[in-house]
Design a protein around this motif. Structure first.
Motif, short mmCIF file in Angstrom:
data_model
loop_
_atom_site.label_atom_id
_atom_site.label_comp_id
_atom_site.label_asym_id
_atom_site.label_seq_id
_atom_site.Cartn_x
_atom_site.Cartn_y
_atom_site.Cartn_z
N LEU A 1 53.76 -53.84 42.37
CA LEU A 1 54.97 -53.46 41.65
C LEU A 1 54.80 -53.68 40.14
O LEU A 1 55.29 -52.88 39.33
CB LEU A 1 56.17 -54.26 42.18
CG LEU A 1 57.52 -53.92 41.56
CD1 LEU A 1 57.87 -52.45 41.79
CD2 LEU A 1 58.62 -54.82 42.13
N ALA A 2 54.06 -54.73 39.78
CA ALA A 2 53.85 -55.01 38.35
C ALA A 2 53.09 -53.87 37.67
O ALA A 2 53.33 -53.56 36.50
CB ALA A 2 53.10 -56.33 38.19
N VAL A 3 52.20 -53.23 38.40
CA VAL A 3 51.47 -52.08 37.84
C VAL A 3 52.46 -50.96 37.50
O VAL A 3 52.43 -50.36 36.43
CB VAL A 3 50.39 -51.57 38.83
CG1 VAL A 3 49.76 -50.27 38.35
CG2 VAL A 3 49.32 -52.64 39.04
N ILE A 4 53.37 -50.70 38.44
CA ILE A 4 54.37 -49.64 38.23
C ILE A 4 55.37 -50.05 37.14
O ILE A 4 55.77 -49.24 36.31
CB ILE A 4 55.09 -49.33 39.58
CG1 ILE A 4 54.07 -48.74 40.58
CG2 ILE A 4 56.27 -48.40 39.40
CD1 ILE A 4 53.45 -47.43 40.15
N ALA A 5 55.73 -51.35 37.13
CA ALA A 5 56.64 -51.84 36.09
C ALA A 5 56.00 -51.65 34.72
O ALA A 5 56.68 -51.24 33.76
CB ALA A 5 56.97 -53.31 36.34
N GLU B 1 39.63 -43.17 43.64
CA GLU B 1 40.71 -42.57 42.89
C GLU B 1 40.74 -41.06 43.12
O GLU B 1 41.77 -40.47 43.32
CB GLU B 1 40.50 -42.85 41.41
CG GLU B 1 41.81 -43.06 40.72
CD GLU B 1 41.57 -43.49 39.31
OE1 GLU B 1 41.96 -44.60 39.01
OE2 GLU B 1 40.98 -42.72 38.55
N ALA B 2 39.54 -40.49 43.10
CA ALA B 2 39.48 -39.05 43.33
C ALA B 2 40.00 -38.73 44.72
O ALA B 2 40.75 -37.78 44.92
CB ALA B 2 38.04 -38.57 43.18
N VAL C 1 54.44 -41.01 41.77
CA VAL C 1 53.31 -41.14 40.85
C VAL C 1 52.17 -41.89 41.54
O VAL C 1 52.40 -42.65 42.49
CB VAL C 1 53.66 -41.89 39.52
CG1 VAL C 1 54.75 -41.18 38.76
CG2 VAL C 1 54.02 -43.34 39.76
N TYR C 2 50.98 -41.64 41.04
CA TYR C 2 49.81 -42.42 41.45
C TYR C 2 49.18 -42.93 40.17
O TYR C 2 48.82 -42.14 39.28
CB TYR C 2 48.83 -41.55 42.24
CG TYR C 2 47.58 -42.29 42.59
CD1 TYR C 2 47.55 -43.16 43.67
CD2 TYR C 2 46.42 -42.14 41.83
CE1 TYR C 2 46.40 -43.87 43.98
CE2 TYR C 2 45.27 -42.83 42.14
CZ TYR C 2 45.27 -43.71 43.21
OH TYR C 2 44.14 -44.41 43.51
N TYR C 3 49.06 -44.26 40.03
CA TYR C 3 48.62 -44.84 38.76
C TYR C 3 47.88 -46.14 39.05
O TYR C 3 48.41 -47.02 39.76
CB TYR C 3 49.86 -45.10 37.90
CG TYR C 3 49.61 -45.83 36.61
CD1 TYR C 3 48.83 -45.26 35.60
CD2 TYR C 3 50.16 -47.09 36.39
CE1 TYR C 3 48.61 -45.94 34.41
CE2 TYR C 3 49.95 -47.77 35.20
CZ TYR C 3 49.17 -47.20 34.22
OH TYR C 3 48.95 -47.87 33.05
N ASN C 4 46.68 -46.26 38.52
CA ASN C 4 45.89 -47.50 38.68
C ASN C 4 45.85 -47.99 40.12
O ASN C 4 46.12 -49.16 40.40
CB ASN C 4 46.45 -48.60 37.78
CG ASN C 4 45.84 -48.57 36.39
OD1 ASN C 4 44.90 -47.80 36.13
ND2 ASN C 4 46.36 -49.37 35.49
N ASN C 5 45.54 -47.10 41.03
CA ASN C 5 45.41 -47.41 42.46
C ASN C 5 46.72 -47.79 43.14
O ASN C 5 46.71 -48.35 44.24
CB ASN C 5 44.40 -48.56 42.71
CG ASN C 5 42.99 -48.17 42.34
OD1 ASN C 5 42.61 -47.00 42.46
ND2 ASN C 5 42.21 -49.13 41.89
#
Ligand SMILES: Cc1cc2nc3c(=O)[nH]c(=O)nc-3n(C[C@H](O)[C@H](O)[C@H](O)COP(=O)(O)OP(=O)(O)OC[C@H]3O[C@@H](n4cnc5c(N)ncnc54)[C@H](O)[C@@H]3O)c2cc1C
Length: 407
Positions: free
Chosen positions: A392-396, A7-8, A349-353
């Motif tokens: 896509l579900a992560v972004i949704a 992540e870093a 955005v960057y979110y949950n990989n």
């Protein structure tokens, strides 16, 4: 949100050059992010650094217009840039740029062009019309050479056309332990040349290149994320500290200062390549300057004898593995789900990989994997729809918890 080494690292890639300037004071003042202080300059972030109203991504599976897979042409030593004699031809290699091909293209091609012109010819062949072939051709023409590109695939069919489109000059570019002692300085030269050249593509019709904002989202503070780093399983080289002056510093925004449902948002700006417009622009420039593009595949280097040109720049990317029987080219698989463009969404955005990057030619949704080893040595180019939908579900899930900017 899991915040390991990956992540870093991905945050650095996404926000490139992002030292969390001002972060400590912001986090210190906020103490606990749940306090949700008012979004004012008094909270440690200047008002002009606070996000404008952000439009939401319509993250529905039926808006996926394509799923593409690309193989990064990774070489442990870094890109191949040496000169080789093949029969009576002089071949200058310019391949193996891992996850940095667009970012380093101008700088790498400048080196290759210099070597090609040193052979004395002014009628030069370029093999391939991905990022490296197109930029080599433009630079050859600017130096006064006549250029013919020979390529199996046209620009929109190349692997370069399937890239994320972000400034990522040291993404999977070499292994720290195998790059030569001179490579870091060479990388810096390529990086600085490319960076400067790309600024001259800003503001052109179709926006081939633009600067856009990026938000790295997490419930962990930057300090907590740093503390949870774990080793990179592959050992990729990291060079961005050498060019830290090229990128703006990121700002740490806490709850109340940003519209996202996470505690923290690291905000920065980075270069975005609208690859369709960029490749089209470069192609048009080459043709306008009298260059030719001939569709032609080669099975072996011996076939180069059939070309009228004596000097050739080899920009075959991952294709060099088969053409040149170069097993040092390792595939690093990456998949992108493309959502229908939303011009009103002008950030990433960057979110949950998972990365979301809005471009004029589509919205990139990309699972960057649980660690840097994702896709390493995987040459499978078959799209995987379930994993595209999972990303896509992560972004949704993120956008389901956000309010529309004017609603
Ligand atoms: C998922 C993903 C995301 C990426 N995102 C980014 C990013 O955001 N920023 C960035 O800088 N980089 C990114 N990259 C890396 C970048 O895409 C590559 O480094 C770059 O595309 C390599 O360009 P190239 O011109 O060397 O090769 P290619 O684009 O593969 O072009 C090769 C050319 O050579 C031709 N060719 C190959 N073999 C032959 C043959 N035998 N005969 C004739 N012609 C041949 C092909 O037809 C083609 O025209 C990403 C890569 C992946 C996989």
């Amino acid at each position: 949100m899991q915040a390991g080494r990956s992540e870093a690292t991905d945050r650095r890639r996404f926000l490139f050059g992002a030292a969390a300037a001002g972060g400590a004071s912001v986090l210190g003042l906020g103490g606990c992010a749940t306090a949700r202080p008012a979004a004012t300059a008094a909270a440690g972030v200047a008002s002009y650094d606070l996000p404008p109203p952000l439009h939401l991504v319509r993250a529905h599976p039926d808006r996926i217009m394509d799923i593409t897979v690309c193989l990064r042409p990774f070489r442990a030593q870094g890109p191949r840039l040496d000169v080789e004699a093949v029969g009576d031809k002089t071949v200058v290699h310019n391949y193996g740029h891992g996850g940095s091909g667009w970012s380093l293209s101008w700088g790498s091609s400048a080196i290759a062009v210099k070597k090609a012109l040193a052979a004395g010819d002014r009628d030069i062949a370029v093999l391939g019309c991905g990022a490296l072939g197109l930029t080599s051709a433009v630079l050859l023409q600017e130096a006064g050479a006549k250029v013919t590109i020979y390529a199996k695939d046209l620009p929109h069919q190349t692997r370069s056309a399937r890239a994320t489109g972000t400034w990522s000059p040291d993404s999977r570019i070499a292994l720290a332990r195998e790059a030569g002692a001179d490579f870091p300085a060479l990388w810096e030269e390529m990086c600085r040349t490319s960076y400067k050249t790309y600024q001259s593509y800003l503001g052109l019709p179709g926006d081939p290149v633009e600067w856009t904002d990026r938000y790295m989202l997490s419930d962990l503070s930057p300090e907590e994320m740093r503390a949870r780093r774990h080793p990179d399983p592959i050992g990729f080289a990291q060079y961005q500290d050498r060019v830290r002056d090229l990128s703006p510093r990121s700002k740490v925004l806490i709850g109340g200062q940003h519209p996202f449902p996470t505690r923290y948002a690291l905000r920065n700006s980075s270069m975005t390549f609208n690859v369709a417009a960029l490749a089209r622009r470069l192609t048009a420039d080459i043709l306008l300057a009298g260059g030719k593009i001939e569709r032609r595949g080669f099975e072996s280097p011996a076939q180069l004898a059939e070309l009228p040109q004596r000097t050739i720049i080899n920009c075959t990317g991952y294709g060099a593995r088969a053409l040149w029987k170069d097993e040092s080219v390792t595939p690093v698989r990456g998949q992108i789900a493309w959502l229908i463009p939303q011009p009103e969404v002008d950030y990433g955005v960057y979110y949950n990989n998972v990365t979301m990057l809005s471009r004029s030619d589509g919205i990139v949704i990309q699972d960057t994997g649980a660690d840097e080893g994702a896709g390493f040595n995987d040459g499978d180019e078959t799209p995987d729809r379930p994993s595209a939908e999972a990303a896509l579900a992560v972004i949704a899930g993120l956008y389901a918890r956000m309010k529309p900017p004017h609603g």
